[in-house]
Enzyme design. Structure first.
Site, short mmCIF file in Angstrom:
data_model
loop_
_atom_site.label_atom_id
_atom_site.label_comp_id
_atom_site.label_asym_id
_atom_site.label_seq_id
_atom_site.Cartn_x
_atom_site.Cartn_y
_atom_site.Cartn_z
N PHE A 141 -3.65 -7.88 -1.66
CA PHE A 141 -2.70 -6.11 -1.65
C PHE A 141 -2.81 -6.26 -3.07
CE2 PHE A 141 1.36 -7.09 -4.24
CZ PHE A 141 1.24 -8.63 -5.10
N LYS A 142 -3.51 -7.73 -4.08
CA LYS A 142 -3.24 -6.80 -5.48
C LYS A 142 -4.85 -5.72 -6.24
CE LYS A 142 -1.52 -11.27 -7.19
NZ LYS A 142 -1.44 -11.68 -6.57
#
Ligand SMILES: *Cc1c(COP(=O)(O)O)cnc(C)c1O
Length: 491
Positions: free
Chosen positions: A128-129
């Site tokens: 998700f980064k």
């Protein structure tokens, strides 16, 4: 829109409000605090209604323009359009649409309520980064070009953050990345992901030592202020405000995709480490998004779960930090937590300053209101919607197995911590959305342990371990590191 430091006391040098562009490239405020808007922009029901029709990039533009008021609308629109395209989020799985960027999938619907998974890991590094870091890459390039400036990002990684930063900054004009990692300590997959990048502005440095040695080198170089200034050294860690605000967008998106009217509420469960991801959910809620509960899910490193159960914030020593099978949540303290505590103590900067001083001198603080505690503000925690839970390696294995069997989906270890805790907080009538923070292929060892077979790899990743790798090996010596940086920045 102006930004203030959480420690902007009357004696502080950082009292002057800043604009978005002023804090974009930085980290901590000069007084050691974190930046927050002086007040949260509010979203009306009419706006939410209008946003139901928008694609992800357009929604990102509408939300970001409330925070980045000093970037011209047309520029911001171009930046968000370039960032959130199906081409970047192409790792969507069967049954998901890459064009939706963060598609939802209903896992369970029944008497206990509805359990939904929001995919955030379809970007280039399968975690998700990427959601925030990809925008940061474009914002940095834009801001640096405007000022005819350059930036050398210097950081240490044991996995997710470093690769997300490199994939966001590769080929960006004005930016170089010097990323330290412990030599031969990362998984073969993560090593290949980073070291196979051939872009000339990416420098992978494998340090002979462990992750702490890498971090010590970053600190030592950053503490040399004249070297840092001369070589234009910066960071992209999780306290960066632009990263947090980019994450606000998918909470709106998840809410709008899971509901049909603004009368409805949803809850989110967030696999948490440094409190960056869930902090964005808190901000979305403060802007008026109808979020019921925000549930922080931790692993065995349960600093946050302990706080939300007891009101005691007790950071751990690095020797007390467990190495777990959800390693991106193995933290000793939660670097974004100060943003929430500031809110909890009524935006009192002096009090925030004193509490986080106490974290340094005494390893934590206690807001439970018990005799001898530091205060009783924990009694107000309910009005912010926070709850929590924790998960262990055995829970993780059981949840991965159960999700495969019951939902027909292989989830990664961090997401499994989220699903385990989410199931404990489901409620009829309020959909519970779990944020998926990585794809299973990244943490294959535990998938094999749980399921007895490999996780699927998205196409394009099948043979990454065999690609040519570009990196240098270096001893953990500050002077050697500085010489290497100086040689490659040419400054
Ligand atoms: C970074 C990360 C987390 C933790 O997110 P925070 O913002 O630090 O709370 C969880 N899962 C994965 C896979 C991550 O990479």
């Amino acid at each position: 829109m102006h930004y203030v430091s959480t420690r902007a006391t009357s004696a502080s040098a950082a009292r002057n409000p800043q604009l978005f562009s002023d804090i974009l490239l930085g980290g901590l405020a000069p007084d050691g605090g974190l930046y927050l808007p002086s007040e949260y922009p509010q979203v009306s029901g009419a706006e939410l209604d209008a946003w139901r029709k928008l694609g992800y990039a357009e929604l990102a533009y509408e939300i970001l323009r409330k925070f980045a008021t000093d970037i011209p609308d047309a520029d911001l629109k171009a930046l968000t359009a370039r960032t959130y395209t199906a081409d970047v989020y192409r790792n969507a799985r069967a049954g998901e649409s890459a064009a939706e960027i963060t598609p939802l999938r209903v896992l369970e619907e029944g008497e206990r309520g509805t359990l939904v998974l929001q995919a955030l890991s379809n970007g280039p590094t399968l975690a998700f980064k990427d959601m925030a870091m990809q925008l940061l890459g474009n914002l940095f390039e834009y801001a640096l070009a405007k000022n005819n400036d350059e930036l050398n990002i210097f950081g240490a990684t044991s996995g997710d953050t470093g690769s997300a930063a490199e994939y966001a900054m590769r080929g960006k004009r004005g930016v170089r990345v010097f990323m330290l990692s412990p030599h031969k300590k990362m998984s073969a997959f993560q090593t290949a992901q980073m070291f196979s990048l051939q872009d000339p502005n990416i420098y992978n440095i494998a340090v002979e030592g462990v992750f702490d040695d890498c971090q010590d080198l970053v600190k030592a170089v950053s503490n040399d202020l004249s070297f840092k200034a001369r070589h234009k050294i910066g960071t992209v860690n999780s306290i960066n405000w632009a990263r947090v605000v980019a994450q606000v967008v998918y909470y709106f998106r998840g809410y709008l995709a899971a509901t049909t009217s603004n009368e409805q509420k949803v809850s989110f469960t967030v696999p948490s480490g440094n409190f960056g991801n869930i902090c964005a959910g808190h901000i979305a809620r403060m802007m008026g998004l109808p979020i019921d509960k925000l549930v922080a899910a931790t692993n065995e490193n349960d600093v946050l779960d302990e706080f939300f159960r007891t009101g005691r914030y007790r950071v751990r020593k690095s020797s007390e930090t467990f190495h777990t099978s959800s390693p991106s949540m193995d933290i000793s303290k939660a670097s974004n937590f100060e943003r929430f505590v500031y809110e909890l103590v009524g935006r009192d900067a002096q009090r925030t300053h004193d509490l986080f001083r106490k974290v340094e001198t005494h390893g934590g603080f206690d807001l439970s209101g018990a005799p001898g505690s530091d205060g009783d503000e924990f009694q107000h925690v309910g009005k912010f919607g926070f709850q929590s839970g924790r998960s262990t390696h055995a829970d993780r294995l059981a949840t991965i197995r159960d999700a495969a069997q019951a939902y027909g989906i292989v989830i990664d270890t961090h997401t499994a911590d989220g699903v385990k805790v989410a199931r404990e907080h489901m409620q009829p009538g309020v959909p519970m959305i779990v944020l998926e923070t990585a794809l299973a292929a990244k943490f294959n060892e535990t998938i094999v342990e749980a399921l007895g077979k490999d996780a699927d790899r998205p196409s394009g990743f099948e043979n990454i371990e065999a690609l040519p790798q570009r990196f240098v090996v270096m001893p953990a010596e500050v002077d050697r590191m500085k010489a290497y940086i100086a040689e490659h920045t040419g400054l």
